[in-house]
Every structure is written in structure tokens, then in C-alpha cells.
Write a protein that holds these residues in place. Sequence first.
Motif, PDB file in Angstrom:
ATOM      1  N   LYS A   1      -3.382  15.816   8.203  1.00 25.68           N
ATOM      2  CA  LYS A   1      -4.371  16.693   7.569  1.00 25.68           C
ATOM      3  C   LYS A   1      -4.607  16.293   6.115  1.00 25.68           C
ATOM      4  O   LYS A   1      -5.748  16.185   5.670  1.00 25.68           O
ATOM      5  CB  LYS A   1      -3.906  18.146   7.657  1.00 25.68           C
ATOM      6  N   ASN A   2      -3.537  16.073   5.350  1.00 24.78           N
ATOM      7  CA  ASN A   2      -3.668  15.680   3.949  1.00 24.78           C
ATOM      8  C   ASN A   2      -4.382  14.334   3.813  1.00 24.78           C
ATOM      9  O   ASN A   2      -5.218  14.150   2.925  1.00 24.78           O
ATOM     10  CB  ASN A   2      -2.301  15.607   3.277  1.00 24.78           C
ATOM     11  N   LEU A   3      -4.038  13.415   4.684  1.00 25.81           N
ATOM     12  CA  LEU A   3      -4.661  12.093   4.627  1.00 25.81           C
ATOM     13  C   LEU A   3      -6.136  12.156   5.010  1.00 25.81           C
ATOM     14  O   LEU A   3      -6.966  11.477   4.405  1.00 25.81           O
ATOM     15  CB  LEU A   3      -3.896  11.110   5.511  1.00 25.81           C
ATOM     16  N   PHE A   4      -6.467  12.979   5.993  1.00 28.24           N
ATOM     17  CA  PHE A   4      -7.877  13.135   6.361  1.00 28.24           C
ATOM     18  C   PHE A   4      -8.671  13.798   5.239  1.00 28.24           C
ATOM     19  O   PHE A   4      -9.834  13.468   5.021  1.00 28.24           O
ATOM     20  CB  PHE A   4      -8.038  13.913   7.663  1.00 28.24           C
ATOM     21  N   PHE A   5      -8.047  14.726   4.538  1.00 28.28           N
ATOM     22  CA  PHE A   5      -8.736  15.347   3.410  1.00 28.28           C
ATOM     23  C   PHE A   5      -8.973  14.319   2.298  1.00 28.28           C
ATOM     24  O   PHE A   5     -10.060  14.256   1.723  1.00 28.28           O
ATOM     25  CB  PHE A   5      -7.962  16.552   2.872  1.00 28.28           C
ATOM     26  N   LEU A   6      -7.969  13.501   2.008  1.00 32.87           N
ATOM     27  CA  LEU A   6      -8.119  12.438   1.010  1.00 32.87           C
ATOM     28  C   LEU A   6      -9.219  11.469   1.435  1.00 32.87           C
ATOM     29  O   LEU A   6     -10.058  11.061   0.626  1.00 32.87           O
ATOM     30  CB  LEU A   6      -6.794  11.702   0.815  1.00 32.87           C
ATOM     31  N   SER A   7      -9.235  11.122   2.699  1.00 30.63           N
ATOM     32  CA  SER A   7     -10.276  10.243   3.233  1.00 30.63           C
ATOM     33  C   SER A   7     -11.656  10.888   3.062  1.00 30.63           C
ATOM     34  O   SER A   7     -12.616  10.221   2.667  1.00 30.63           O
ATOM     35  CB  SER A   7     -10.014   9.966   4.715  1.00 30.63           C
ATOM     36  N   PHE A   8     -11.749  12.180   3.334  1.00 27.61           N
ATOM     37  CA  PHE A   8     -13.008  12.913   3.189  1.00 27.61           C
ATOM     38  C   PHE A   8     -13.513  12.856   1.747  1.00 27.61           C
ATOM     39  O   PHE A   8     -14.703  12.637   1.511  1.00 27.61           O
ATOM     40  CB  PHE A   8     -12.816  14.369   3.642  1.00 27.61           C
ATOM     41  N   VAL A   9     -12.613  13.030   0.789  1.00 24.53           N
ATOM     42  CA  VAL A   9     -13.003  12.944  -0.623  1.00 24.53           C
ATOM     43  C   VAL A   9     -13.540  11.537  -0.915  1.00 24.53           C
ATOM     44  O   VAL A   9     -14.574  11.390  -1.573  1.00 24.53           O
ATOM     45  CB  VAL A   9     -11.817  13.301  -1.553  1.00 24.53           C
ATOM     46  N   GLY A  10     -12.861  10.513  -0.405  1.00 23.77           N
ATOM     47  CA  GLY A  10     -13.348   9.141  -0.577  1.00 23.77           C
ATOM     48  C   GLY A  10     -14.722   8.946   0.044  1.00 23.77           C
ATOM     49  O   GLY A  10     -15.590   8.295  -0.541  1.00 23.77           O
ATOM     50  N   VAL A  11     -14.925   9.512   1.217  1.00 26.18           N
ATOM     51  CA  VAL A  11     -16.226   9.419   1.897  1.00 26.18           C
ATOM     52  C   VAL A  11     -17.312  10.067   1.050  1.00 26.18           C
ATOM     53  O   VAL A  11     -18.391   9.494   0.862  1.00 26.18           O
ATOM     54  CB  VAL A  11     -16.168  10.062   3.307  1.00 26.18           C
ATOM     55  N   ILE A  12     -17.034  11.257   0.519  1.00 26.38           N
ATOM     56  CA  ILE A  12     -18.026  11.968  -0.296  1.00 26.38           C
ATOM     57  C   ILE A  12     -18.408  11.142  -1.520  1.00 26.38           C
ATOM     58  O   ILE A  12     -19.596  10.958  -1.812  1.00 26.38           O
ATOM     59  CB  ILE A  12     -17.500  13.361  -0.728  1.00 26.38           C
ATOM     60  N   VAL A  13     -17.416  10.623  -2.231  1.00 26.29           N
ATOM     61  CA  VAL A  13     -17.692   9.823  -3.435  1.00 26.29           C
ATOM     62  C   VAL A  13     -18.500   8.583  -3.070  1.00 26.29           C
ATOM     63  O   VAL A  13     -19.499   8.252  -3.715  1.00 26.29           O
ATOM     64  CB  VAL A  13     -16.382   9.444  -4.163  1.00 26.29           C
ATOM     65  N   GLN A  14     -18.089   7.913  -2.008  1.00 26.88           N
ATOM     66  CA  GLN A  14     -18.796   6.711  -1.567  1.00 26.88           C
ATOM     67  C   GLN A  14     -20.232   7.031  -1.154  1.00 26.88           C
ATOM     68  O   GLN A  14     -21.164   6.291  -1.487  1.00 26.88           O
ATOM     69  CB  GLN A  14     -18.035   6.072  -0.406  1.00 26.88           C
ATOM     70  N   MET A  15     -20.431   8.134  -0.440  1.00 22.37           N
ATOM     71  CA  MET A  15     -21.765   8.495   0.020  1.00 22.37           C
ATOM     72  C   MET A  15     -22.672   8.921  -1.132  1.00 22.37           C
ATOM     73  O   MET A  15     -23.877   8.654  -1.106  1.00 22.37           O
ATOM     74  CB  MET A  15     -21.701   9.591   1.082  1.00 22.37           C
ATOM     75  N   VAL A  16     -22.108   9.574  -2.125  1.00 27.80           N
ATOM     76  CA  VAL A  16     -22.911   9.921  -3.300  1.00 27.80           C
ATOM     77  C   VAL A  16     -23.449   8.643  -3.929  1.00 27.80           C
ATOM     78  O   VAL A  16     -24.637   8.553  -4.259  1.00 27.80           O
ATOM     79  CB  VAL A  16     -22.086  10.751  -4.318  1.00 27.80           C
ATOM     80  N   TYR A  17     -22.591   7.652  -4.054  1.00 27.20           N
ATOM     81  CA  TYR A  17     -23.048   6.384  -4.622  1.00 27.20           C
ATOM     82  C   TYR A  17     -24.096   5.734  -3.705  1.00 27.20           C
ATOM     83  O   TYR A  17     -25.180   5.357  -4.157  1.00 27.20           O
ATOM     84  CB  TYR A  17     -21.882   5.407  -4.842  1.00 27.20           C
ATOM     85  N   ASN A  18     -23.776   5.610  -2.423  1.00 26.20           N
ATOM     86  CA  ASN A  18     -24.669   4.898  -1.500  1.00 26.20           C
ATOM     87  C   ASN A  18     -26.015   5.580  -1.309  1.00 26.20           C
ATOM     88  O   ASN A  18     -27.046   4.906  -1.220  1.00 26.20           O
ATOM     89  CB  ASN A  18     -23.998   4.706  -0.138  1.00 26.20           C
ATOM     90  N   LEU A  19     -26.018   6.888  -1.245  1.00 25.53           N
ATOM     91  CA  LEU A  19     -27.262   7.598  -0.944  1.00 25.53           C
ATOM     92  C   LEU A  19     -28.068   7.994  -2.178  1.00 25.53           C
ATOM     93  O   LEU A  19     -29.289   8.104  -2.098  1.00 25.53           O
ATOM     94  CB  LEU A  19     -26.965   8.846  -0.106  1.00 25.53           C
ATOM     95  N   PHE A  20     -27.398   8.213  -3.313  1.00 25.41           N
ATOM     96  CA  PHE A  20     -28.110   8.761  -4.463  1.00 25.41           C
ATOM     97  C   PHE A  20     -28.127   7.882  -5.711  1.00 25.41           C
ATOM     98  O   PHE A  20     -28.997   8.049  -6.549  1.00 25.41           O
ATOM     99  CB  PHE A  20     -27.535  10.139  -4.824  1.00 25.41           C
ATOM    100  N   ILE A  21     -27.166   6.982  -5.849  1.00 24.28           N
ATOM    101  CA  ILE A  21     -27.096   6.178  -7.070  1.00 24.28           C
ATOM    102  C   ILE A  21     -27.598   4.755  -6.834  1.00 24.28           C
ATOM    103  O   ILE A  21     -28.400   4.248  -7.611  1.00 24.28           O
ATOM    104  CB  ILE A  21     -25.663   6.176  -7.648  1.00 24.28           C
ATOM    105  N   SER A  22     -27.119   4.135  -5.763  1.00 28.30           N
ATOM    106  CA  SER A  22     -27.570   2.764  -5.473  1.00 28.30           C
ATOM    107  C   SER A  22     -28.993   2.802  -4.915  1.00 28.30           C
ATOM    108  O   SER A  22     -29.534   3.870  -4.647  1.00 28.30           O
ATOM    109  CB  SER A  22     -26.631   2.090  -4.470  1.00 28.30           C
ATOM    110  N   LYS A  23     -29.557   1.660  -4.712  1.00 26.47           N
ATOM    111  CA  LYS A  23     -30.902   1.572  -4.147  1.00 26.47           C
ATOM    112  C   LYS A  23     -30.853   1.287  -2.637  1.00 26.47           C
ATOM    113  O   LYS A  23     -31.787   0.733  -2.065  1.00 26.47           O
ATOM    114  CB  LYS A  23     -31.694   0.488  -4.867  1.00 26.47           C
ATOM    115  N   ALA A  24     -29.761   1.700  -2.002  1.00 25.52           N
ATOM    116  CA  ALA A  24     -29.569   1.429  -0.578  1.00 25.52           C
ATOM    117  C   ALA A  24     -30.676   2.039   0.282  1.00 25.52           C
ATOM    118  O   ALA A  24     -31.137   1.414   1.239  1.00 25.52           O
ATOM    119  CB  ALA A  24     -28.208   1.933  -0.113  1.00 25.52           C
ATOM    120  N   MET A  25     -31.114   3.226  -0.058  1.00 27.94           N
ATOM    121  CA  MET A  25     -32.163   3.869   0.741  1.00 27.94           C
ATOM    122  C   MET A  25     -33.485   3.116   0.615  1.00 27.94           C
ATOM    123  O   MET A  25     -34.257   3.062   1.571  1.00 27.94           O
ATOM    124  CB  MET A  25     -32.329   5.331   0.336  1.00 27.94           C
TER     125      MET A  25
END
Length: 135
Positions: free
Chosen positions: A76-100
Motif C-alpha cells: 500500500k505504501n509503495l503504491f501510494f509513493l508510485s501514485f505520487v510519482g505518476v501525478i508529478v510525471q503526468m503534470v509535466y507530460n500533460l501540462f508543462i511539456s509540449k507532448a500534447m
Amino acid sequence: MSFWIISILAFIWNIMGVLAYIGQAYMTEADLAVLPEAEQALYTNVPAWATAAFAIAVFAGTLGCLFLILRKKWAKNLFFLSFVGVIVQMVYNLFISKAMEVYGPGGAIMPIMILIIAVFLIWYTNKSIYKNWIS
């Protein structure tokens, strides 16, 4: 039986994430050169914090799956840590980079799927703890 199927499929999913991370982190100049110019720019301009978030997401998720298979609550703790990593990565990929701009609207499908699976793994681990499938 469903516990084992879900746990093993989740482990395979996260191993694929680790392989994607390794492929991106260790991309050679030759690999980069065959990509279209817009994609080359995406790969060469990724900040260290976004790469770190990617690493945390996939490695914590993989360890979480291993702990889930071993029937340990630490998953559970590791999945939560992974989720935080996913959120940070997705913020960059979807909103900061020009990936879209580079990939178009279809480029959001995989990030959304990753987010859904990350949330599912936290939910499933909570359910597994509640049902005493893991200790």
C-alpha cells in the motif's frame, strides 16, 4: 485466484514501466536521431525532476507489486509513493511539456490509463488488507 491473477498482471504492467523508463533514461544518440524532430526535443528537454518522478513511479510500483505478491501490507505504501510519482510525471507530460502538441489528443490515452491503474492498485491493496488477503 483473482488475487494472484491481478497481482501478477500488475507486476508485469509495472515491469513494462521499468523497461520504458530504462529505454528513455538510457536512450542513445542513435536512438534519438531516428525520432522526428519534435519528439527529439521532448526527450532532450525533460527536467531531472520529471525523470526522477518517472523512476519513482515505476520502481515503487514494481516493488509494490512484489510486496502484493508476497502478501505484505507494505504494498500500500509503495503504491501510494508510485501514485505520487505518476501525478508529478503526468503534470509535466500533460501540462508543462509540449507532448500534447506533438502527440495530439491521443497522447493522453496512455497517461490516463497509467493513472487509472495506479489508483486501482491502491484501492485493490486496501481491499486486500480489509479482506485479510495480505498481512
